[in-house]
Design an enzyme around this catalytic site. Structure first.
Site, PDB file in Angstrom:
ATOM      1  N   CYS A 162      12.623 -20.403   0.819  1.00  0.00           N
ATOM      2  CA  CYS A 162      11.691 -21.340   1.464  1.00  0.00           C
ATOM      3  C   CYS A 162      10.592 -21.805   0.521  1.00  0.00           C
ATOM      4  CB  CYS A 162      11.072 -20.712   2.707  1.00  0.00           C
ATOM      5  SG  CYS A 162       9.955 -19.321   2.374  1.00  0.00           S
ATOM      6  N   HIS A 201      -6.574 -15.907   6.287  1.00  0.00           N
ATOM      7  CA  HIS A 201      -5.336 -16.637   6.569  1.00  0.00           C
ATOM      8  C   HIS A 201      -4.280 -16.187   5.566  1.00  0.00           C
ATOM      9  CE1 HIS A 201      -2.537 -19.890   7.409  1.00  0.00           C
ATOM     10  NE2 HIS A 201      -2.520 -20.173   6.111  1.00  0.00           N
ATOM     11  N   HIS A 203       2.449 -17.936   8.025  1.00  0.00           N
ATOM     12  CA  HIS A 203       3.000 -18.106   9.367  1.00  0.00           C
ATOM     13  C   HIS A 203       4.245 -17.239   9.523  1.00  0.00           C
ATOM     14  CE1 HIS A 203       0.556 -21.746   8.858  1.00  0.00           C
ATOM     15  NE2 HIS A 203       0.434 -21.728  10.177  1.00  0.00           N
ATOM     16  N   CYS A 252       6.241 -15.746   6.383  1.00  0.00           N
ATOM     17  CA  CYS A 252       6.128 -16.661   5.253  1.00  0.00           C
ATOM     18  C   CYS A 252       4.669 -16.649   4.784  1.00  0.00           C
ATOM     19  CB  CYS A 252       6.550 -18.056   5.707  1.00  0.00           C
ATOM     20  SG  CYS A 252       6.599 -19.294   4.413  1.00  0.00           S
TER      21      CYS A 252
END
Length: 298
Positions: A221, A258, A261, A274
């Site tokens: 990815c 953060h 996801h 990910c």
């Protein structure tokens, strides 16, 4: 499953600078600029600037009340606005640049009104900041979102130096933007994308152990992918509606950083966490024991 987040809407002149400032507050998870409380059902920047739609340039602020309270957000908001001037902030003049606080939940109303009452007692001038429920909010065009991150030399009427972010001085620019401003590094650019040495991955902000190489796999990815964290207790999951999509955001539970996801397309239908490389720091296998001992002494 999901962390309880809250939303408040703030108008303080040109939304570029307001977003850039508010997004840097520790505990603010997401910001989105848009047009609020107007009459037009399909507002655009050009329409709003005509002052015929009644909209105000506004920042939608999603925050985690475990890390920052609404009153704290409002105190910081008042650092960057002139609450005594109507329909003007900095060099920007017009009804779309009026100041306002617009709440989404009933309990927020009391906090906002109490905060403004306190500010009125502290000043002899008349405060003209609107305080009312949010009626509507339309996201602004894509080029307005995170404008000052994309254009660091762009116009800004807000002094971004007013925010205290000393706790993040050890981060690189990229690490700060990923973990604190919820940006995403380009695919295949991260140092841990095509990297499979044995060891652990820790939060680049506070060193909390998050992932193990045992659970890392090549997903193709463009970002590091894991089937699971070392424990569900070290992460939080939030609904993320940014960029017109619905995703599940992953954050570090202790630092609220953060990370990335989570999707459900991993090996055999397992989860795929990910994660941005810039949100992580790798500790080689032969250094893990020493790292854990030092971490436990803190």
């Amino acid at each position: 499953m999901f962390e309880k987040l809250e939303v408040i809407y703030l108008a303080g002149g040109c939304f570029w600078g307001v977003e850039a400032f508010i997004s840097r507050l520790h505990g603010v998870n997401h910001t989105e600029v848009g047009y609020a409380n107007g009459r037009d059902l399909a507002p655009t920047y050009e329409k709003v600037c005509s002052e015929k739609t009644g909209h105000v340039e506004t920042v939608k602020v999603t925050y985690n009340p475990k890390f920052i309270g609404l009153e704290n957000i409002l105190e910081n908001f008042f650092k960057i606005i002139d609450p005594y001037t109507l329909n003007r902030q900095g060099a920007d003049i017009g009804t779309q640049y009026r100041t306002g606080i617009y709440w989404q939940e009933d309990f927020q109303r009391d906090i906002v009104l109490k905060f403004l009452a306190k500010k009125r007692l502290e000043s002899s001038k008349k405060i003209v900041v609107e305080a009312r429920p949010i009626i509507n909010f339309y996201p602004a065009e894509d080029y307005h979102q995170k404008y000052l991150e994309k254009n660091p030399q762009g116009y800004c009427h807000v002094d971004l130096n007013l925010i205290d972010d000393e706790e993040f001085k050890h981060l690189t620019k990229e690490e700060y933007e990923i973990t604190q401003l919820s940006l995403t590094e380009p695919p295949f650019s991260g140092k841990y994308d095509n990297f499979f040495e044995e060891g652990i991955y820790v939060d680049v902000v506070d060193g909390e152990i998050l992932f193990s190489s045992d659970d890392k796999f090549d997903s193709g990815c463009g970002w590091p992918a894991f089937t699971k964290p070392v424990s569900q207790d070290v992460i939080t999951q939030n609904r993320d509606f940014s960029y017109g999509t619905t995703r599940i955001e992953v954050r570090s539970a202790k630092s609220n950083s953060h990370l990335g996801h989570v999707f459900h397309d991993g090996p055999g239908g397992s989860r795929r966490y990910c994660i941005n490389s810039n949100a992580l720091k790798f500790i080689p296998k032969d250094e893990v024991e020493k790292y854990i001992k030092n971490k436990n002494k803190e």
